[in-house]
Design a protein around this motif. Structure first.
Motif, PDB file in Angstrom:
ATOM      1  N   ARG A   1      -7.303  -8.545  10.255  1.00 42.12           N
ATOM      2  CA  ARG A   1      -7.303  -9.627   9.262  1.00 42.12           C
ATOM      3  C   ARG A   1      -5.930  -9.836   8.655  1.00 42.12           C
ATOM      4  NH1 ARG A   1     -11.944  -6.665   7.132  1.00 42.12           N
ATOM      5  NH2 ARG A   1     -13.763  -7.299   8.341  1.00 42.12           N
ATOM      6  N   ARG A   2      -5.078  -8.823   8.721  1.00 48.51           N
ATOM      7  CA  ARG A   2      -3.745  -8.945   8.128  1.00 48.51           C
ATOM      8  C   ARG A   2      -2.730  -9.541   9.100  1.00 48.51           C
ATOM      9  NH1 ARG A   2      -5.454  -3.744   6.153  1.00 48.51           N
ATOM     10  NH2 ARG A   2      -4.357  -2.684   7.828  1.00 48.51           N
ATOM     11  N   ARG A   3      -3.145  -9.819  10.332  1.00 45.94           N
ATOM     12  CA  ARG A   3      -2.210 -10.345  11.323  1.00 45.94           C
ATOM     13  C   ARG A   3      -2.350 -11.855  11.456  1.00 45.94           C
ATOM     14  NH1 ARG A   3      -3.965  -5.811  14.565  1.00 45.94           N
ATOM     15  NH2 ARG A   3      -5.073  -7.170  16.002  1.00 45.94           N
ATOM     16  N   GLU A   4      -1.319 -12.470  11.999  1.00 46.54           N
ATOM     17  CA  GLU A   4      -1.342 -13.898  12.278  1.00 46.54           C
ATOM     18  C   GLU A   4      -1.935 -14.120  13.666  1.00 46.54           C
ATOM     19  OE1 GLU A   4      -0.542 -16.411  10.345  1.00 46.54           O
ATOM     20  OE2 GLU A   4       0.011 -15.119   8.667  1.00 46.54           O
TER      21      GLU A   4
ATOM     22  N   GLU B   1       0.856  -1.194   0.000  1.00 39.24           N
ATOM     23  CA  GLU B   1       0.000   0.000   0.000  1.00 39.24           C
ATOM     24  C   GLU B   1       0.891   1.243   0.000  1.00 39.24           C
ATOM     25  OE1 GLU B   1      -2.774  -0.248   3.177  1.00 39.24           O
ATOM     26  OE2 GLU B   1      -3.716  -2.071   2.430  1.00 39.24           O
TER      27      GLU B   1
END
Length: 881
Positions: free
Chosen positions: A719-722, A114
Motif C-alpha cells: 500500500r505504500r508503493r506507487e 517509522e
C-alpha cells in the motif's frame, strides 16, 4: 515569523527536537514548553544559553505566524493551548515519529517516519544540509535519541536511529556528561540512589500482575533513576513500572511495560496519559503526590486486565500420535484433522515432534509401516501458565517452529504455532478502546449518558465537514424538513474513530426533493433512486452524501430486496437497520444541533463492545447481515451478543445465504477484504460455519491461515508503493484461498462470485501459475539470470506478483522480486522498430522476436550501448539468414 512548538512535560526527546528544528529554521522563535521533565530541566538550566533557541513565552507569542513547526507530536490533545496558533498559521510543518491517530493535526509539510525518535528525522535533515553542530547540541540530540529509544534498546528502535546516534558521537561527545544525564552515577552513589528508590517504591500484585510504583520528590529522582528503574523492571520481570515525581505544584507520571497486551496510553487515559503502548506519561497539575498515587492504584485495581496466558491463544485439544504409530497412519490422522504437525507421545507424555513434511518424505521413501519414533524431532515445550510475552521469547531464542504446552506431568494441553502468535499480535494491533476503562473508551461521561454529539463533531470532523453539516441543517429548517446524521458516522464519532468519507442522512418527509434542493448549493453530482426514496450527492473532494427518506422496509420474501413505504417516524426508520450500534442518529437542525437519538441502546452496546441485532427475523430479512456482524466484530474488537449468535446459527442451518443473489453476495464479500484484517474475518466466519457458504469445498487448515496472514503482511507493505494500476487486494487473497482446490471447484467459486474476465484471470493466475513458478524460483535462487527472471515475471498481473512475493520463503527469491519490481521490468533496449526497418527488415512478428532477444541481452549485460545493440541485431539477422 516561524514559531516552533511541542507538547508540555517535554523530556529530552522533545527538547532536542526543538533545538534541532531551530537549527533548520534559523530565523525562528521557540514557544517553550511550560513544563520540562526533571533531567531535561537540569540540562536546560546548565546549557540552555549555548543552544540556538530564541524563545518566547505564551504571552509573548504573536497572534499568528507565517509558519508553525510542530515537533515530537501531532495530536491535538497534546498541543492544547497551542492549537489556535496552528489554526491561524499560514503553513504547518510537522516532525513526528509517533503512529498516526484520528486525533492528528494536518500540515502542509509532514516529516513523519517509522523511527524511534523524532530527533532522528531532524538529524537526517541537518546532515543533508551539512549544518554544523557543537558538542552541546550533539550531546542534547544524542540524549534525545537515547531517551526516546531506551538507549537504542526499545521496541521501536530502527537502524536510522542508530545511524543518527553514530553521527552525533562523531561530533565529539563527552561521555561523562552523557552518563551524568542519562545513566546511574558510578560507585557509591549508585548504592545510595538504589536504596532511596527502594525506600520510595512499593511492589503490588494486581490482577495477577507484578507492579512497581515509585513515588519520589524531584530532588531525589535526578541523576540516573530512570535507567536504574528500567533495569530493575527487566531483572524482576515486572509487568508494569510507574514513577511519580513530585514537582512544583504538579506530579509527573511515567509508566513503562514489557507486556505485549497492555496499552498504557489507553489504560492510563483517565489520568491524561499520552505516549504509546509500551510507554506513556502525564503531568497532573495542582495535585499532591499521595493523591495521584491513590488514583493510580484505584484505576489499576478496577481496570488492569489479567495477563494473557498461552492457553488463550493456543490450539487445543492437541492432535498427538503415539510413538509406535506407523508413518502412514500418522499422516492419515493429521490429514483428517487438518493439522500440519503434532507431538509424539510415549506413555502419554511428550517425547518429540513430527510434521507432515517428515511424514511425506518417509512415505516417498517407502517407509509407510515404520514407527514415527524413528522420525520425530525434539519437541520444544513450555508450561501452560506462562505469559504470551514469555512464549514469544521461547520462539525466538530456541528458533522453534511450534511449542507444545504441557502440564505438570508433561502431557500436552495445547500447541502454539507462529500463526497463533501472529493472530494474537494482529488482535493487539487492532484492539480498539472497547476493552479499556469507561471514560477512555468513549468520551466522559459514558455514551449512554451523553445527550449531544455537538462537541464530538467540532473536535473530530474537519472544518469543511462541519460547515457542510450546518448548511444541511439550516436548509432543512428553511424547507420545514427534519434531517439527521445517522448510522456509521455517529457510531465512529462515539468510538473516536475516523469516519468514512460517506455520510448518511435520514430526511423527513422527502429525501429526494431535499437532496435536489441542497445540491444547488453544493454543486455535486446528484443521483436519484426513486424506487427507494433515496438520493446521493458526490462532491469533488471525494465526499459522498447519502440521503434517505424515513421509511419502513417490507421484505416480500427472505433475502429479497425491500419494498419501501413512506413513514414519518425516525424511530421506525432506525428499527430497520442491522445492529443497535448503527441505529444512532444526530439532529442537524439549528435548534437541536447535535442532539442524540438512541432508541435501541446503541450507545450502551458501543460501550460494552457488543454486536446485537434488533429483531428475531433480521437475518431472515437479509442474510448478508451475518457477514456484516462478523466484519464489525473483528473491526472493533467487539463480541457478537449471545442471542444474536443464536440467530446467526439458525440462519446458517436454514441455508439462507444460498437465497441471496450472486451479485449481492459478491458485493458483501468484497467488503471483507477492505477490512484491516481480512484473515481474522474469514477465520471467524469459519468458526461460525459460514465460510463454506461463501467458498464451497474450501477446507481451511493451518497452512491456509498462515498463507493468508503472509499475504496480509505483504499487502500492508504494498500500500505504500506507487502502482500504475493498484492491485485489488481481494484478488490476491482469492488466489491464496483457492490455491489448494481442485480446478473445477475453483472455477465454481469464481462463477459464484461473478468475477469479470479480467478479475477471474488474475485469480486463476495466482492460484494456478504462482505455485510452480515459486518452486522454479526457489530452486534457481540467486543464480537466475535477469533475462530469465523478467521472462518469468513479466506475464504476471500485479495481484499474482504480490501473491508470489507473499509466499516466497527464501530471501533470494524476495530480493529477485524486488529487483524486478524496482528496476528490471523497466529495462528496454534503446533500439526501436524504425532502426529495424532501416536495416531492410519488413514489419511483422519478427520485430517482436528480435526486440525480445535484444532486451534479454541488455538485461544480462551482454549488450551495453546503442552501438552494441545494433551489432547484436545484425548478428541475429545473419544467424536467421
Amino acid at each position: 515569523m516561524t514559531i516552533i512548538v511541542t507538547h508540555d512535560q517535554a523530556g529530552f526527546g522533545a527538547l532536542a527536537a526543538l533545538a534541532a528544528a531551530a537549527k533548520l529554521y534559523p530565523e525562528s522563535r521557540v514557544l517553550f514548553p511550560d513544563k520540562l521533565a526533571p533531567a531535561a530541566a537540569l540540562f536546560w538550566e546548565r546549557h540552555g544559553d549555548r543552544l540556538p533557541l530564541k524563545t518566547v513565552s505564551g504571552a509573548e507569542a504573536p497572534p499568528s505566524a507565517g509558519t508553525v513547526v510542530v515537533v515530537n507530536t501531532r495530536r491535538k490533545s497534546r498541543l492544547g493551548s497551542r492549537l489556535p496558533l496552528l489554526e491561524r498559521a499560514g503553513a504547518v510543518h510537522i516532525f513526528d515519529h509517533h503512529p498516526a491517530s484520528p486525533d492528528d493535526i494536518g500540515g502542509e509539510e509532514l516529516f513523519v517516519g517509522e523511527v524511534g525518535a523524532t530527533v532522528t528525522l531532524l538529524i537526517e535533515q541537518i546532515r543533508r544540509l551539512s549544518l554544523p553542530l557543537d558538542e552541546v547540541e550533539a550531546l542534547l540530540h544524542l540524549l534525545g535519541i537515547y531517551d526516546s529509544t531506551s538507549s537504542l534498546g526499545g521496541a521501536g528502535t530502527t537502524p536510522r536511529d542508530a545511524a543518527a546516534a553514530a553521527f552525533l558521537w562523531e561530533q565529539g561527545i563527552d561521555a561523562s556528561l552523557l552518563q551524568e544525564y542519562l545513566h546511574v552515577p558510578p560507585g557509591g552513589s549508585r548504592r545510595g540512589l538504589l536504596e532511596t528508590l527502594f525506600r520510595k517504591s512499593k511492589l503490588y500484585d494486581i490482577a495477577g500482575r507484578r507492579l512497581l510504583v515509585t513515588a519520589v520528590p524531584a530532588e531525589e529522582y535526578l541523576q540516573g533513576a530512570p535507567v536504574l528503574l528500567r533495569r530493575l523492571q527487566e531483572i524482576e520481570e515486572l509487568d508494569l513500572a510507574v514513577t511519580l515525581v513530585e514537582l512544583d505544584g504538579a506530579v509527573s507520571l511515567t509508566a513503562r511495560t514489557v507486556a505485549d497486551e497492555l496499552d498504557l496510553e489507553l489504560l492510563l487515559a483517565p489520568l491524561g496519559a499520552a505516549g504509546g503502548r509500551r510507554e506513556a506519561a502525564a503531568l497532573l497539575e495542582g495535585e499532591a503526590l499521595f493523591a495521584v498515587n491513590e488514583r493510580l492504584l484505584e484505576l489499576l485495581e478496577r481496570h488492569l486486565p489479567p495477563p494473557v496466558t498461552v492457553l488463550q491463544i493456543a490450539s487445543a485439544p492437541v492432535a498427538a500420535v503415539d510413538e509406535g504409530v506407523t508413518v502412514a497412519a500418522a499422516d492419515e490422522y493429521f490429514e483428517e484433522r487438518g493439522y500440519c504437525a503434532g507431538p509424539v507421545l510415549s506413555e502419554g507424555r511428550v517425547a518429540g515432534m513430527i510434521s507432515r513434511r517428515e511424514l511425506h518424505r518417509a512415505l516417498r521413501s517407502g517407509l509407510d509401516d515404520a514407527p514415527v519414533r524413528g522420525l520425530m524431532k525434539p519437541a520444544v515445550t513450555a508450561g501452560a501458565e506462562i505469559s504470551a510475552t514469555a512464549l514469544r521469547r521461547i520462539f525466538v531464542e530456541k528458533r522453534a517452529e511450534r511449542v507444545v504446552l504441557v502440564n505438570g506431568k508433561n502431557e500436552p494441553v495445547g500447541l502454539v504455532s507462529p500463526v497463533d502468535l501472529l493472530h494474537y499480535a494482529y488482535r493487539l494491533d487492532r484492539r480498539p478502546p472497547a476493552a479499556l476503562p469507561r471514560g477512555s473508551l468513549l468520551q466522559s461521561p459514558p455514551p449512554a449518558e451523553m445527550e449531544s454529539a455537538a462537541g464530538l463533531i467540532k473536535e473530530a470532523l474537519p472544518a469543511r465537514w462541519q460547515s457542510l453539516l450546518m448548511l444541511i441543517g439550516q436548509r432543512a429548517s428553511l424547507m420545514e424538513a427534519a434531517v439527521y446524521l445517522v448510522g456509521g458516522t455517529v457510531r465512529d464519532l462515539l468510538l473516536g474513530r475516523e469516519p468514512a468519507r460517506d455520510l448518511d442522512f435520514v430526511v423527513i418527509p422527502d429525501a429526494v426533493s431535499f437532496a435536489s434542493g441542497i445540491n444547488k448549493y453544493l454543486g455535486g453530482k446528484l443521483k436519484i433512486f426513486e424506487r427507494f426514496g433515496t438520493a446521493s450527492i458526490f462532491l469533488e473532494n471525494g465526499l459522498r452524501l447519502d440521503f434517505a427518506t424515513a421509511r419502513v422496509e417490507l421484505y416480500a420474501a427472505p433475502a429479497a430486496l425491500p419494498q419501501v413505504s413512506g413513514s414519518s417516524s425516525l424511530k421506525r426508520d432506525l428499527y430497520r437497520r442491522d445492529f443497535s450500534i448503527n441505529t444512532l442518529a444526530c439532529s442537524l437542525l439549528p435548534e437541536s444541533y447535535g442532539e442524540l437519538y438512541d432508541f435501541f441502546g446503541g450507545r450502551q452496546d458501543l460501550h460494552d463492545g457488543v454486536i446485537r441485532t434488533l429483531y428475531h427475523l433480521s437475518f431472515v430479512d437479509d442474510p448478508l447481515r451475518l457477514l456484516r456482524a462478523v466484519r464489525f466484530e473483528q473491526r472493533f474488537g467487539f463480541r457478537i451478543e449471545e442471542k444474536t449468535a443464536e440467530l446467526i446459527g439458525k440462519a446458517l442451518q436454514s441455508r439462507l445465504l444460498e437465497k441471496v443473489s450472486r451479485s449481492r453476495l459478491a458485493q458483501e464479500v468484497s467488503l471483507i477484504y477492505a477490512e484491516e484484517d481480512p484473515p481474522a474475518v474469514l477465520m471467524r466466519l469459519h468458526e461460525l460455519g459460514a465460510l463454506g457458504f461463501i467458498y464451497p469445498r474450501l477446507y481451511p487448515d493451518e497452512a491456509l491461515w498462515q498463507r493468508l496472514n503472509r499475504i496480509g503482511e505483504t499487502l500492508a507493505g504494498a500500500r505504500r508503493r506507487e502502482w500504475s494500476r493498484r492491485p485489488e487486494e481481494e484478488l490476491v487473497y482469492l488466489g491464496g484461498l483457492l490455491m489448494e482446490m481442485a480446478p473445477h471447484d475453483r472455477l465454481a467459486i469464481i462463477r459464484r462470485l461473478g468475477l469479470s474476465r479480467r478479475r477471474a484471470a488474475a485469480v486463476l493466475q495466482g492460484s494456478e501459475a504462482v505455485p510452480p513458478l515459486l518452486r522454479e524460483l526457489e530452486e534457481a535462487g540467486r543464480e537466475i539470470r535477469p533475462a530469465v527472471l523478467v521472462n518469468r515475471l513479466d506475464p504476471l498481473c500485479p495481484e499474482a506478483l504480490l501473491l508470489l512475493d507473499a509466499l516466497a520463503a527464501s530471501r533470494a527469491v524476495k530480493d529477485n522480486i524486488r529487483l524486478y519490481r524496482e528496476s528490471l521490468q523497466y529495462v528496454r533496449p534503446r533500439l526501436r522498430g524504425g532502426t529495424l526497418k532501416q536495416l531492410g527488415l519488413e514489419p511483422g512478428p519478427v520485430y517482436g522476436e528480435i526486440i525480445a532477444e535484444l532486451r534479454g541481452a541488455v538485461l544480462d549485460g551482454r549488450v551495453r550501448s546503442e552501438e552494441e545493440e545494433l551489432a547484436f541485431v545484425k548478428a541475429y539477422l545473419r544467424g536467421e539468414g
